[in-house]
Structures are given as C-alpha cells and as structure tokens.
Scaffold this active site. Structure first.
Site, PDB file in Angstrom:
ATOM      1  N   CYS A 152       0.777  -1.171   0.057  1.00 38.14           N
ATOM      2  CA  CYS A 152      -0.042  -0.005   0.070  1.00 38.14           C
ATOM      3  C   CYS A 152       0.973   1.218   0.057  1.00 38.14           C
ATOM      4  O   CYS A 152       1.566   1.376  -1.078  1.00 38.14           O
ATOM      5  CB  CYS A 152      -0.858  -0.242   1.177  1.00 38.14           C
ATOM      6  SG  CYS A 152      -2.078   1.393   1.192  1.00 38.14           S
ATOM      7  N   ASP A 209      -9.266  -2.417  -7.534  1.00 34.59           N
ATOM      8  CA  ASP A 209      -8.687  -1.366  -6.655  1.00 34.59           C
ATOM      9  C   ASP A 209      -9.318  -0.294  -6.970  1.00 34.59           C
ATOM     10  O   ASP A 209      -9.159   0.354  -8.092  1.00 34.59           O
ATOM     11  CB  ASP A 209      -7.087  -1.175  -7.008  1.00 34.59           C
ATOM     12  CG  ASP A 209      -6.366  -0.572  -5.776  1.00 34.59           C
ATOM     13  OD1 ASP A 209      -7.087   0.346  -5.498  1.00 34.59           O
ATOM     14  OD2 ASP A 209      -5.389  -0.943  -5.442  1.00 34.59           O
ATOM     15  N   HIS A 239      -7.630  -3.813  -3.754  1.00 34.14           N
ATOM     16  CA  HIS A 239      -6.589  -3.161  -3.085  1.00 34.14           C
ATOM     17  C   HIS A 239      -6.577  -3.768  -1.475  1.00 34.14           C
ATOM     18  O   HIS A 239      -7.355  -4.128  -0.744  1.00 34.14           O
ATOM     19  CB  HIS A 239      -6.912  -1.659  -2.671  1.00 34.14           C
ATOM     20  CG  HIS A 239      -5.720  -0.820  -2.056  1.00 34.14           C
ATOM     21  ND1 HIS A 239      -4.783  -0.494  -2.970  1.00 34.14           N
ATOM     22  CD2 HIS A 239      -5.431  -0.520  -0.953  1.00 34.14           C
ATOM     23  CE1 HIS A 239      -3.633  -0.045  -2.070  1.00 34.14           C
ATOM     24  NE2 HIS A 239      -4.284  -0.173  -0.949  1.00 34.14           N
TER      25      HIS A 239
END
Length: 270
Positions: A152, A209, A239
């Site tokens: 991330c 995502d 995600h």
C-alpha cells in the site's frame, strides 16, 4: 509531534497489536509462530523497527526491508517479517512515521492520512531506509543481497527506493500508488521516476482497486524500461488483497503473490 509525545511513542513502539483503524480484525488473520526465530523491536538510532530472522545464522543473511502500510509497523507487518524470516531472511521493518506520530492510535483512516501520513516527506523516508540498510548490514545482513518489499503506502515507496538506492538487488511493490498530484511531501510518484530504476522490480496489483486505476498501471508499464520490471494484475482482487486481517483479503491472489515474490527474490540471488 510534541517531544514528550514522541518519547512516549518511542518507548511504547512496536508493541504487538493492530492499528485502531483496522479493528476488528478478520477471522482470516494469519499468525506466524516465532519459534526458532530471533524477533522483536530494535532501534536504528532513534528510529523504532521490528526485526525477524533465523535464530541460528551460520553466515550473513539475505536482507529484506519490509516497508509498512499506512497503519505503520503494526501486527500484520510484523507477521510478514516473521514469514520472511522462516524463509531464511533477515527481515526488518522500520517505523517510518516516528518523527510525525503514531499511526496505530488513529481510529479513522482518512484522518490518519490527513493528519499524519501526508506530512511524512519522501526525502525523509528514503534517508531512513538507507539507514535501515546500513543497520542490517552491521547486524549480520549481507549487503550484497538486499531486497525491498512494501505494501500500500509502502508499495509506492518501494518503487521510489528502487530508483534511489542502487544497492537494492530486487524489489516487490504490492498495490502501491503509481501516479498522483505532487505536493511538498510527495514531489514525485513512481511513474515520474520509473526510467531511473536500474534493478528488477515486480509490481503486484488488483484489477478491482478503487484507488489505483488500470489506466495508471498501464501508464507505468509503458514507462518501465527493463525486461526485469513488470506488473502483474489480479483481476478479481481489490486493494489490500494480501492483508489477511481485513475484508479485502483475497486468499488466492495473496498466496500466488507471495509465491511470486519469493521466486522473484530467489531469481535475483536474494
């Protein structure tokens, strides 16, 4: 961050547990046994970090710097370090927000981003990662076998660090932002520095995502210049698909991505 609060953070840093913003954790959360490993908090200068490695190491260990999510070096990142240690690595995860505050104390993710994460300069982070690599080399890590992986927020930093540090032999970036608006803290994004990367990088991304578009992934692909730099997209994943403690966890994508990462490191001698 006030000095008294910073000292308290340093004293209490890296206590096992999850960030407030991600609770309650999912039943799918993985907990890796630490038996046979040397694990726990360390200090790199003033910077807190979590280290995991085999307890009995007969020679210098290949080193992987694990770059945190936006939630800091909480239990999930510590567990990833233990998983890597079980594969024979010295895994070290530095707490890269420590000058600005403790991300684990924020209960709201958007507030965390606004009040803390946005104030962490990339230049500071890259310098702290350099210091982490030096620390690892002085603590039994092999400086000739240095790799990086990040998740991330850390996925974006992984790309930047691959361009910054020529000693990195291979990198794996998990669903890190590739494009974005420039700011004083974040003047450049991965797509801006892609052509400066001279080492192998594998990007692991999600087709669903909501924050990283397929268009930006394709833009990054076109900018990369080496055959050992490419991006894999898991079409059905979202995600955070490797975050087993969250609803975003996608076991098939996570397991395949983890295998690809380990194979990637072995391919380049890490």
């Amino acid at each position: 961050m006030p000095e008294a609060a910073r000292r308290t953070f340093l004293q209490n840093s890296l206590i096992a547990g999850f960030a407030l913003a991600v609770k309650p954790v999912a039943a799918s959360t993985i907990q890796t046994d630490s038996s046979g490993l040397l694990v726990g908090p360390v200090n790199i200068g003033e910077m807190p970090a979590y280290r995991a490695q085999p307890a009995q190491a007969a020679q210098a260990l290949p080193t992987i710097i694990v770059i945190q999510e936006i939630f800091g070096v909480h239990e999930h990142i510590q567990d990833l370090c233990r998983r890597l240690a079980r594969q024979g690595y010295l895994a070290i995860a530095p707490e890269l927000y420590y000058r600005q505050g403790d991300p684990r104390q924020f209960s709201d993710t958007q507030l965390l981003i606004k009040e803390l994460v946005s104030k962490v300069p990339d230049e500071q982070v890259l310098a702290d990662l350099d210091q982490t690599a030096q620390w690892a080399a002085a603590q039994g890590g092999d400086p000739q076998r240095l790799a990086v992986t990040g998740f991330c927020w850390g996925g974006r930093i992984t790309w930047l660090y691959a361009a910054h540090q020529p000693k990195v032999k291979a990198s794996v970036a998990w669903y890190g932002q590739l494009t974005g608006q420039a700011s004083s803290s974040n003047p450049l994004h991965p797509v801006d520095i892609a052509q400066k990367i001279k080492s192998p990088v594998l990007g692991l991304y999600a087709g669903k995502d909501q924050g990283i578009s397929l268009e930006s992934i394709e833009q990054m692909r076109k900018t990369l210049r080496l055959q050992t730099q490419y991006i894999v997209v898991y079409d059905d994943a979202s995600h955070g698909f490797n975050a087993d403690y969250r609803p975003s966890y996608h076991p098939a994508a996570a397991q395949d991505g983890w295998k690809m990462m380990l194979d990637w490191f072995k391919r380049f001698g890490i």
